[in-house]
Design a protein around this motif. Structure first.
Motif, short mmCIF file in Angstrom:
data_model
loop_
_atom_site.label_atom_id
_atom_site.label_comp_id
_atom_site.label_asym_id
_atom_site.label_seq_id
_atom_site.Cartn_x
_atom_site.Cartn_y
_atom_site.Cartn_z
N THR A 56 1.99 5.64 -4.10
CA THR A 56 0.69 5.02 -4.31
C THR A 56 0.85 3.57 -4.75
OG1 THR A 56 0.01 7.17 -5.10
CG2 THR A 56 -1.54 5.37 -5.42
N LEU A 57 1.78 3.35 -5.69
CA LEU A 57 1.95 2.01 -6.25
C LEU A 57 2.33 1.02 -5.16
CD1 LEU A 57 2.14 0.13 -8.67
CD2 LEU A 57 4.54 0.77 -8.89
N LEU A 58 3.34 1.42 -4.32
CA LEU A 58 3.79 0.51 -3.27
C LEU A 58 2.67 0.24 -2.27
CD1 LEU A 58 7.46 1.49 -2.47
CD2 LEU A 58 6.58 -0.62 -3.48
N ARG A 59 1.90 1.30 -1.94
CA ARG A 59 0.83 1.14 -0.97
C ARG A 59 -0.22 0.15 -1.51
NH1 ARG A 59 -0.84 6.36 -0.34
NH2 ARG A 59 -2.74 6.11 -1.54
N HIS A 60 -0.57 0.34 -2.79
CA HIS A 60 -1.57 -0.55 -3.39
C HIS A 60 -1.05 -1.98 -3.49
CE1 HIS A 60 -3.89 3.00 -5.34
NE2 HIS A 60 -4.20 2.80 -4.08
N LEU A 61 0.24 -2.09 -3.84
CA LEU A 61 0.83 -3.42 -3.94
C LEU A 61 0.76 -4.13 -2.59
CD1 LEU A 61 4.02 -3.33 -6.18
CD2 LEU A 61 2.05 -4.86 -6.36
N ILE A 112 -8.24 -18.92 -9.10
CA ILE A 112 -8.10 -18.29 -10.43
C ILE A 112 -8.88 -16.98 -10.49
CG2 ILE A 112 -8.59 -18.58 -12.89
CD1 ILE A 112 -8.28 -21.59 -12.47
N ALA A 113 -10.14 -17.05 -10.05
CA ALA A 113 -11.00 -15.87 -10.15
C ALA A 113 -10.48 -14.74 -9.25
CB ALA A 113 -12.43 -16.24 -9.79
N LEU A 114 -10.03 -15.10 -8.05
CA LEU A 114 -9.54 -14.07 -7.12
C LEU A 114 -8.26 -13.42 -7.65
CD1 LEU A 114 -10.23 -15.80 -3.71
CD2 LEU A 114 -11.27 -13.69 -4.54
N ALA A 115 -7.42 -14.23 -8.28
CA ALA A 115 -6.20 -13.67 -8.85
C ALA A 115 -6.56 -12.62 -9.90
CB ALA A 115 -5.35 -14.77 -9.47
N GLY A 116 -7.52 -12.97 -10.74
CA GLY A 116 -7.98 -12.02 -11.77
C GLY A 116 -8.55 -10.75 -11.15
N ALA A 117 -9.38 -10.93 -10.12
CA ALA A 117 -10.04 -9.78 -9.50
C ALA A 117 -9.02 -8.88 -8.80
CB ALA A 117 -11.09 -10.26 -8.51
N LEU A 118 -8.04 -9.48 -8.10
CA LEU A 118 -7.04 -8.68 -7.40
C LEU A 118 -6.19 -7.87 -8.38
CD1 LEU A 118 -5.84 -11.06 -4.55
CD2 LEU A 118 -7.05 -8.89 -4.31
N LEU A 119 -5.83 -8.53 -9.48
CA LEU A 119 -5.05 -7.84 -10.50
C LEU A 119 -5.85 -6.65 -11.05
CD1 LEU A 119 -2.42 -8.05 -12.20
CD2 LEU A 119 -3.79 -9.21 -13.93
N THR A 120 -7.13 -6.90 -11.35
CA THR A 120 -7.99 -5.82 -11.86
C THR A 120 -8.05 -4.67 -10.87
OG1 THR A 120 -9.32 -7.55 -12.86
CG2 THR A 120 -10.27 -5.34 -12.79
N MET A 121 -8.27 -5.01 -9.60
CA MET A 121 -8.41 -3.96 -8.58
C MET A 121 -7.12 -3.17 -8.43
SD MET A 121 -11.46 -3.91 -7.52
CE MET A 121 -11.75 -3.29 -5.88
N LEU A 122 -5.99 -3.86 -8.46
CA LEU A 122 -4.70 -3.18 -8.31
C LEU A 122 -4.49 -2.19 -9.45
CD1 LEU A 122 -1.88 -2.97 -6.97
CD2 LEU A 122 -1.12 -4.75 -8.53
N LEU A 123 -4.71 -2.68 -10.69
CA LEU A 123 -4.47 -1.81 -11.84
C LEU A 123 -5.43 -0.63 -11.85
CD1 LEU A 123 -3.81 -4.49 -14.60
CD2 LEU A 123 -2.15 -3.10 -13.35
#
Lengths: 425, 347
Positions: free
Chosen positions: B8-13, B176-187
């Motif tokens: 799952t982790l690799l797929r999400h990454l 900046i905002a997209l980086a934050g959002a992508l990180l949130t979505m991944l986690l």
């Protein structure tokens, strides 16, 4: 092909396409050309206004009044052959909305300038954005001193007499007329109230204000503050309040039998607005001292009022003709004057230079202070007093600076309005 | 491909990376104003994604997420301003301020979560509603720090010079905002597919059964609140950076209600639904505005509609979605997808 692979391939293909297109654009190192918002026939000007929300009452009438004046100018040939298209958007007095709205105006609609953006908290947030994009940010509708920072914000100019100047003028009247009485202060808990108090104390002395109270617009119960002022034995109360809170303060005071002399800031002392709010309680306004710098909307004998009233009746008759209408039209008048001065080859730099050159005369009593190193608006006020059912000017026009300078009488008379109601350069 | 299917982790990454590349290329193409809107969507997405996990997956209602965003926003504002006053500037302090915003909001979320774990239904709604009202009021009470209703300006460094002198600021903000959002979505995507995610759903579906299965109810609920608060804090912090100012008016009760409406319309409990919700929050006001521009109205009517119309449209959309597609936009898409798959024979 399973679902995952299919999705991956599709996304990768989309990415490849985008890369191919992206390779063609390189705008990071090239400065933008041509003048935004200016064509041979039109000038597009934008603004942010509280058309809804807590500050909409009264203030929402300003921009339509400005537009009415522009419509009149356009019908008479425009400025240097260009018609003024005034686009004002609602920000609901919410700084987050102001950000979006001003970006939309500047980046999407490509306005030439922002005119008369209203509010201290709202407009403060867009100063940096407007500076970065080199957009003329003219005649901000607020008396905060933040607009006067020519070295930091070279394109921003104020309009209202700032609250410190106003405080100094009110205090000068108090010193001359109510000597020996206990003076107190009630103000809004932001730049408005704070700057005003600075001005009052500048003239009366730091210890002279016996009691100081403050309020926020989200809490309409001012009984504790007014009670404290009564307990302190105040005889003269300076109000740095918006119209709704001027009315609230007076109503609350009347209920507890507190009858001081009210001395009120320009923003909160328009008689028509207050009388409408107080209804039958408008008798409380009798004797109220205020200040203003623009012609009174009820004084039909004033040639400038008559001029604005005529245009108002023709282009904006659905709205009431009050202090807000006169304000909006005065802003528009000054803007047309600036455009005339900037000349036929209109550029953003040219407009800024024209405003910095200053020397504009119009319906206002006190002088505009514009120069290369002064971007603040008006430098003075004239006192007003309510008697009977009207509010009239009395005494001389006062002018002063926002620092420790003296408060002087300003002798120069206003010019008569131009015959066609449109200023020339 | 089999590695991706199994991990799952690799797929999400991989998906996050791909989304990152696509979005990066998109920001290069978009006009500055669209980039700013994209950045706003990303900031909202942090909050809606966190909220949909709390409400949709854990079954706890929160009417106070706007206030949690305010906590993050004010923390970022204070941190940015203090640091620049102390002479610490540069874009490298930005992640520090944002992390601080997330931490402080997590602490606030833990406190509310502890209360929330003891409450159900309308009582929980009541507590979170109180939060939505109390936080803006606190900025007035402690006006020395928060500057009352006028709020605080937020010091934000312009984009690094290495990107070019005329680099559009909006593109930088979008990054900046997209980086934050992508990180949130991944986690969050990993979280909901993990053991914790299963616990969250178990607690939502049947508390007694979950307890019998050995799940600590209160702990799970507090955890959900803390995770959700962290996301809201990040969203709020990003909003503060975009608006370059914070004020209580920007984080009113209306914002909290809007966030909830957005996740419901998008599709409760689904992270993709949170994306639709965030998109709608930005697009609806803009779309309604453009439509009023097309139709010629008398200035008086136009002025009255301006600002009020988006509210009405949002409300109407909510009603229509609830009647026509209770699963929200995402549910509708899923149903459509199933329909298409049934029609087209599989290869």
């Amino acid at each position: 092909m399973n679902a995952l692979t299919r999705r991956g391939v599709a996304l990768a293909a989309a990415a490849a396409l985008l890369t191919a297109v992206a390779a063609c654009s390189d705008d990071a190192n090239t400065p933008p050309a041509e003048v935004p918002g200016v064509s041979a026939t039109e000038i597009l000007v934008g603004s942010h206004m509280p058309l809804t929300g807590p500050a909409a009452a009264g203030y929402s009438e300003i921009a339509p009044a400005s537009k009415a004046y522009f419509d009149y100018v356009n019908a008479n040939g425009g400025v240097h052959g260009r018609k003024i298209n005034y686009k004002f958007l609602d920000d609901g007095y919410n700084p987050a909305n102001t950000q979006t709205v001003v970006r939309k105006l500047v980046l999407e609609d490509k306005v030439f300038a922002i005119l008369n953006g209203l509010g201290t908290p709202t407009h403060t947030g867009v100063l940096d954005f407007l500076k970065t994009n080199r957009v003329p940010d003219l005649f901000v509708a607020s008396g905060s001193r933040s607009w006067d920072q020519p070295s930091k914000y070279p394109t921003t100019f104020g309009f209202n007499t700032d609250y410190t100047v106003e405080g100094k003028i009110l205090a000068t009247h108090i010193k001359a007329t109510y000597a020996g009485k206990k003076v107190c202060f009630f103000g809004q808990d932001d730049d408005f109230g704070r700057d005003s108090l600075v001005g009052v104390e500048q003239v009366l002395g730091a210890g002279a204000v016996v009691a100081k109270e403050k309020y926020v617009t989200s809490n309409t119960n001012v009984a504790p503050q007014i009670g404290a002022l009564k307990a302190a034995g105040c005889e003269v109360v300076v109000l740095a309040t918006v119209p709704g809170f001027t009315a609230l303060s007076m109503g609350t005071a009347a209920r507890i039998g507190f009858k001081p002399q009210w001395v009120v800031s320009n923003v909160g002392s328009d008689y028509q607005t207050l009388a409408k709010t107080l209804g039958a309680g408008k008798v409380l306004l009798e004797g109220m001292i205020g200040v203003s710098n623009l012609p009174s909307p009820v004084d039909a004998a004033d040639p400038w009022t008559a001029m604005f009233k005529k245009i108002h009746d023709q282009y904006n008759s659905a709205a009431p003709f009050n202090g807000n209408a006169v304000y909006g039209m005065s802003v528009a008048y000054l803007f047309v004057q600036s455009l005339q001065a900037a000349g036929k080859d209109l550029t953003r730099e040219g407009l800024i230079a024209a405003v910095e050159k200053g020397g504009f005369k119009g319906p206002w009593y006190a002088p505009l202070r514009f120069s290369k190193d002064d971007h603040s608006g008006f430098g003075g006020h004239r006192l007003t007093k309510v008697s009977g059912d009207s509010q009239e000017f009395f005494g001389p026009v006062y002018e002063t600076d926002s620092e420790s300078g003296p408060v002087n009488e300003y002798g120069e008379q206003r010019p008569t309005p131009p015959a066609n109601s449109i200023p020339s350069a | 491909m089999s590695i991706l299917r199994n991990s799952t982790l690799l797929r999400h990454l991989a998906l996050t990376l791909l989304a990152g590349v696509v979005l990066y290329l998109l920001t290069l193409q978009l006009e500055p104003f669209r980039n700013f809107q994209l950045a706003t969507v990303a900031a909202y997405l942090c909050a809606t994604a966190g909220l949909t996990v709390l409400v949709g997956l854990n079954g706890q209602l929160s009417l106070g997420h706007g206030a949690l965003m305010a906590v993050g926003a004010y923390t970022v504002a204070l941190s940015q301003n203090r640091l620049s006053d102390a002479g610490v500037t540069g874009n490298q302090v930005l992640p520090l301020s944002l992390a601080l915003g997330v931490l402080v909001t997590m602490a606030a979320g833990a406190v509310i979560g502890l209360a929330a774990a003891r409450l159900r239904g309308p009582y929980l709604a009541g507590v979170t509603l109180a939060v939505a009202i109390a936080v803006p009021a606190a900025t007035v009470t402690f006006d020395e720090v928060f500057n009352s209703e006028q709020g605080l300006p937020v010091y934000v460094e312009p984009p690094p010079l290495s990107l070019g002198l005329y680099f559009p600021n909006e593109r930088w903000q979008a990054w900046i905002a997209l980086a934050g959002a992508l990180l949130t979505m991944l986690l969050l995507a990993n979280l909901v597919r993990s053991r914790i995610g299963r616990n969250l759903r178990a607690v939502r579906d049947d508390e007694v059964a979950a307890r019998l299965a050995g799940i600590h109810l209160a702990r799970t609920q507090v955890l959900a609140f803390v995770v959700s608060a962290a996301c809201a804090g990040l969203g709020g912090g990003l909003m503060a950076l975009l608006a370059q100012s914070v004020s209580p008016g920007a984080f009113s009760l209306t914002l909290s209600l809007f966030l909830l409406m957005a996740v419901v319309i998008g599709g409760l409990g689904s992270l993709s639904g949170a994306v639709w919700g965030a998109l709608l929050l930005v697009a609806l006001p803009d779309l309604t505005h453009d439509t009023t521009d097309w139709v010629t109205l008398s200035p008086e009517v136009a002025q009255r509609l301006e600002g009020n119309l988006p509210l009405a449209v949002f409300g109407l959309t909510l009603i229509v979605v609830m009647i026509a597609a209770p699963g929200g936009v995402q549910g509708l898409l899923r149903r459509l997808g199933a329909l298409v798959r049934r029609r087209v024979p599989t290869r």
